[in-house]
Each structure stands twice: as structure tokens, then as C-alpha cells.
Design an enzyme around this catalytic site. Sequence first.
Site, PDB file in Angstrom:
ATOM      1  N   SER A 160       0.917  -1.061  -0.097  1.00 17.45           N
ATOM      2  CA  SER A 160       0.004  -0.058  -0.097  1.00 17.45           C
ATOM      3  C   SER A 160       0.800   1.275  -0.161  1.00 17.45           C
ATOM      4  CB  SER A 160      -0.788  -0.169   1.325  1.00 17.45           C
ATOM      5  OG  SER A 160      -1.522   1.324   1.487  1.00 17.45           O
ATOM      6  N   TYR A 173      -2.642  -0.330  10.081  1.00 12.64           N
ATOM      7  CA  TYR A 173      -2.661  -0.884   8.869  1.00 12.64           C
ATOM      8  C   TYR A 173      -1.238  -0.123   8.020  1.00 12.64           C
ATOM      9  CZ  TYR A 173      -4.080  -0.936   3.900  1.00 12.64           C
ATOM     10  OH  TYR A 173      -4.525  -1.331   2.575  1.00 12.64           O
TER      11      TYR A 173
END
Length: 277
Positions: A160, A173
Amino acid sequence: MSYFENKTVVITGGSGVLCREFAKAMASEGAKVAVLGRTLSKLDEVVKEIEENGGTTMSVVCDVVSEESVDAAKKIINEKFGKTDILINGAGGNNAAANTQKDYFEAGDKENDDVKSFFDVSLDGFRYVFDVNITGTVIPTKAFMTDLIETKGNVLNISSMSAYHPMTRVAAYSAAKAAVSNFTEWVAVHFAKAGVRCNAMAPGFFLTQQNHDLLVNPDGTNTSRADKIIAGTPMGRFGEPEELIGTLLWITDNEKAGFVTGIVVPVDGGFNAYSGV
Ligand SMILES: NC(=O)c1ccc[n+]([C@@H]2O[C@H](COP(=O)([O-])OP(=O)(O)OC[C@H]3O[C@@H](n4cnc5c(N)ncnc54)[C@H](O)[C@@H]3O)[C@@H](O)[C@H]2O)c1
């Protein structure tokens, strides 16, 4: 003939917004695609669509944080489709319990019951996010690696933008995806002499279930966070899932990318290159 013809491709999180596109793309290249996830009805939707288009596929219920569940899934896949050639670790996501409410901590936030500060984030939420993103990448990699060594296959992980520089609010995250990028390099090095490649893709911003509440207001307009993302993306928009397919089909193809291992490819409309000024 496509490189993927008759190859066995395993995709975790395969009924998610991005990975269902991966499953469809691989199937249309002639691969046998095992679509893995926790909910059979969602997997079956993807399988039905692929089969209607003449593809070869199967649903396998699997929880990527359970070794037992992943081992059982592998057995089913091996029986029906043979040894795995490509593993795509697509399962991932965030958990609101691990988010802070604000971008920046301000004096008084810790004492203010109306503000969910870093001191209020739940450790269970953190553990959930670490589990699904990093442990849920390690377990399938471990389980399917015996196949990949035999087939000289490869692994594609999904990282990501938050792995390069952590995004505000989503500490768990971001740390978990940084671990995914790091683990990608580790696996690439460790299995290089066994002939197995391992790479990752780092998508920019795509509207999906996992980020919906952070990016879309209940009335359907963009949140201020979504506006910030668009402003930070030189191409000025969210990505479309189909825009990941070119990278997918290049990087998992041993003929086109046979000397490529241990890299993380951003597909992000320039987000990662832009300093903001
Ligand atoms: N959407 C984005 O902008 C974006 C950006 C960067 C990275 N990603 C990553 O891309 C991947 C796909 O996400 P998406 O955006 O399509 O979201 P999504 O929520 O649509 O898909 C994620 C899928 O993973 C599955 N999953 C979660 N926990 C699981 C578990 N324990 N076992 C099995 N399956 C599980 C979910 O059920 C879901 O089907 C994720 O790793 C995500 O973190 C997404």
C-alpha cells in the site's frame, strides 16, 4: 499461447473489489483460478462470473489467519487443479477500532471523551489488522511455497502507499503494510536460489469496501480525507481496479519478468512521487 494457460493461480481475498478483477483477468488468460475467502456466497459470485465467460475456477472457503484453514484449502486446490504456480496474497484490510479519529494529537485529546485519540485505540484492533495483512500473508506463503518450489512459481503480495510513509489515523494498517513490503523482499532473497520470485504491488487509492467509510460521506460526497488524497495524486483521481491488471500480468509472468524479484511496484497515479508542493 498465454503464459498463464493452464497455470494454477491462488488468490486470497479473491472476492474483494481489487482481487476479483485479478481473478477474472487470470481466468481470461487461461489460468485455473482458485478464489479464496471467508464467505462462500461472495466467492461464488466471482466464480459464476468467471464460468459464464468460459473460465476455469473454484471457490475455496479459507481464513488466511488460520494455518489449519489454509492447509485445508491447499489440499482441495491440489486435488482439483494440481500444484500452485502463482500465489496472490490479496486478503487484507483495516479495522476502525485501530484508527485514531484525528490526524494530529492536540492537548486535551487524551482527557476528552468525545475524541478517540491514540490512547483509545484498541489493541485487539491492532492485532486484527496485523493478523489479516501480515500474518495472513505469511501463512499462505508458507503453505503454498512447497508447490512454488516445484513449479518455479511466484508470489505477488499487496502492499500500500501507507507502507512508504504512514497515512494519518491508520497506524496499524500502515505498519502492517510496511511489514508486507519488507517480507516481500525477505522472501525474494530467501527463495531466490530455489527459483521462486516474490514481488508486491502497492496500489494507490481505489474506492473499495475497506476504505469506503474513510472516503465517502453517508450522503455520497467525498470526505475531506478523500479530497486530500485526490489533491495528493498528481493524476487527480482515484484509480480503477482494471488499471492494476497490466502490472499483475507482467510481474507474475516468468517469461516477461523472470529476473524481477523483491520489488514493490506503485500503481498510484503519481501519489508516491509527489512531495505535495
Ligand atoms: N482499495 C485500495 O485503495 C487499496 C490500496 C492499497 C492496498 N489495498 C489492498 O488491496 C487488497 C485488496 O483490498 P480491496 O481494496 O479490494 O478491499 P476488499 O475489502 O474489497 O477486499 C479484501 C478482501 O480480503 C478478504 N479478507 C479479509 N480478511 C480475510 C481473512 N482473514 N481471510 C480471508 N479473506 C479475508 C475480505 O473478505 C475481502 O474480500 C488488500 O490487501 C488491501 O489492503 C487496497
